[in-house]
Design a protein around this motif. Structure first.
Motif, mmCIF file in Angstrom:
data_model
loop_
_atom_site.group_PDB
_atom_site.id
_atom_site.type_symbol
_atom_site.label_atom_id
_atom_site.label_comp_id
_atom_site.label_asym_id
_atom_site.label_seq_id
_atom_site.Cartn_x
_atom_site.Cartn_y
_atom_site.Cartn_z
ATOM 1 N N ASN A 96 0.807 -1.217 0.000
ATOM 2 C CA ASN A 96 0.000 0.000 0.000
ATOM 3 C C ASN A 96 0.842 1.270 0.000
ATOM 4 O O ASN A 96 1.965 1.286 0.498
ATOM 5 N N ASP B 290 -11.291 -1.717 2.909
ATOM 6 C CA ASP B 290 -10.269 -2.758 2.874
ATOM 7 C C ASP B 290 -10.490 -3.686 4.066
ATOM 8 O O ASP B 290 -11.469 -3.556 4.802
ATOM 9 N N LYS C 275 -5.843 -4.950 0.687
ATOM 10 C CA LYS C 275 -6.711 -4.621 -0.441
ATOM 11 C C LYS C 275 -6.545 -5.665 -1.535
ATOM 12 O O LYS C 275 -5.492 -6.299 -1.647
ATOM 13 N N SER D 272 -5.990 -0.874 -6.891
ATOM 14 C CA SER D 272 -6.832 -1.689 -6.016
ATOM 15 C C SER D 272 -8.304 -1.518 -6.344
ATOM 16 O O SER D 272 -8.738 -0.438 -6.747
ATOM 17 N N PRO E 86 -11.590 -1.271 -4.357
ATOM 18 C CA PRO E 86 -12.063 -1.109 -2.977
ATOM 19 C C PRO E 86 -13.163 -2.110 -2.639
ATOM 20 O O PRO E 86 -14.014 -2.442 -3.468
#
Length: 440
Positions: A138, A168, A173, A192, A194
């Motif tokens: 991340n 997340d 994620k 990503s 969500p």
């Protein structure tokens, strides 16, 4: 099918350790080499963090409907198992499963769940690897993905886990990511999808007068973090960043990161008015410094500082209480909400800092040494009249480095009350925590 779990346990706890016995004595690792030089391997780790604490609760706090000024409790902050390895020169896999925040108020007999499950391929030596799955690769800053076994203070600065459990799963994620190193530049970038807000227990699914995460189908989220490593290099085998190296490395990193999602937030301009969407845009810069001071005594200094500029939309605010030991409030409660919660995240700016000092290795003889620390978060959120100022101080008792660690920590947090003039700070409350950590 019912016999499958028994077979798995037999493999891991009987056959697997037999193949490790020589390696285990030498390195205290559960690691099995797949080739002669050990470059291909499978590794197993375990971590358990137990909290014993007393919380001086926010005003108006209740437990199952009963007023409670302070709460004593014992809980499991984190229980984790990691299984990962380098299967070939190009292919790496990583899984982590376990549970978080088991308390006396929680659902009993909870099951384990996967925190991480990913596959990764090295395309260009250490310069470029790509992977996908449920992952902690991340942005937006160093402790958006903390290595929980080596945290300097009692807990990581959770405000850096910017979408935690809203879109997340405990910061992980569903992502496609790229990571690597170009000389001294360490980078990670991720795209990503969500998780659905409708499945989150953090907030509702209807817009209000202040911004919340939109309940409509979400677009993709782009995020990244970049570190320039001036001195010793840090490993990027897994996404999780160390909190302290206990004198084993001399590290000086400057980092910067971001997170962006188009129309991720919504609010109403006025009651009954149309829904207005806004972007989620988060930026950070930080610095991490870890220096051995006296090699013969193994003393060391650890410093970390960060600045975040966060736009979650109009007046967004989130009250968060770590492993909250209570579950309700009266009508006369503070803005903070129940138990140990306080406004931790919001639209505005945040500063965070921590410092720790590792004392000499034989300070307590065969009982190890101590590592005192101090941390503070200072935030100015658009919705609040006053700044958020929290601070913590305590020490780690390192009996066997991070493998057997006892920590004592006191946290002081502000209490906010609502009035016609706005939401302002009126008082402070505290939380005293003893943590027992065992890991291998």
């Amino acid at each position: 099918m019912p016999r499958l779990p028994v077979r798995i346990y037999f493999i891991f706890f009987f056959i697997f350790p037999l193949g490790l016995s020589a390696q285990q004595k030498e390195t205290s690792e559960l690691k099995y080499a797949l080739n002669e030089d050990g470059s291909q391997y499978v590794k197993l780790t375990f971590l358990n963090q137990i909290w014993v604490r007393n919380t001086w609760n926010n005003p108006g706090t209740t437990v199952d409907g009963y007023l409670e000024d302070q709460t004593f409790d014992i809980g499991l902050r984190r229980t984790r198992i990691q299984l990962f390895g380098q299967l070939t020169d190009k292919v790496f896999f990583y899984t982590q499963f376990g549970t978080n925040n088991l308390t006396y108020l929680g659902e009993r007999k909870q099951g384990l769940f996967f925190h991480d499950a990913l596959g990764e391929i090295a395309l260009w030596d250490e310069k470029l690897s790509i992977g996908t799955g449920l992952t902690g690769w991340n942005g937006v800053s160093r402790y958006s993905s903390p290595s929980v076994g080596s945290i300097l203070s009692l807990d990581a600065p959770l405000y850096q886990q910017t979408t935690n459990d809203v879109t997340d799963q405990f910061l992980r994620k569903y992502s496609i990511y790229a990571k690597g190193k170009f000389n001294r530049l360490d980078y990670r970038m991720a795209l990503s999808k969500p998780m659905a807000v409708s499945q989150s227990s953090v907030q509702g699914n209807i817009p209000g007068l202040v911004a919340t995460f939109a309940g409509s189908p979400a677009g993709l989220q782009l995020h990244g973090y970049y570190m320039y490593q001036f001195l010793d290099q840090e490993s990027n085998t897994t996404p999780y960043n160390a909190g302290s190296y206990l004198g084993k490395k001399h590290v000086f990193n400057i980092g910067a990161g971001f997170l962006y999602q188009n129309q991720a937030m919504w609010h109403l301009e006025q009651t009954g008015g149309p829904t207005i969407y806004s972007d989620l845009a988060l930026l950070s810069v930080d610095v991490f410094y870890d220096k051995p001071l006296n090699r013969s005594e193994n003393t060391a200094l650890t410093l970390y500082g960060a600045f975040h500029s966060n736009d979650y939309g109009k007046n967004y605010i989130r009250n968060l209480g770590v492993m909250n030991p209570t579950n309700g409030t009266t009508a006369q409660a503070s803005f903070n909400g129940p138990g140990n919660a306080f406004p931790m995240m919001g639209t505005g700016n945040s500063f965070y800092g921590q410092v720790g000092y590792l004392m000499k290795k034989d300070l307590l003889g065969s009982w190890g040494t101590l590592q005192p620390f101090v941390t503070s978060q200072i935030s100015k959120f658009d919705l609040l009249e006053d700044r958020i100022i929290t601070y913590e101080y305590g020490f780690n008792w390192l009996i066997n480095e991070n493998q057997t660690k006892l920590s004592l920590n006191y946290q002081s947090r502000p209490i906010f009350l609502e009035s016609q003039e706005g939401i302002s700070s009126s008082d402070r409350k505290g939380m005293l925590v003893f943590q027992f950590q065992i890991s291998i």
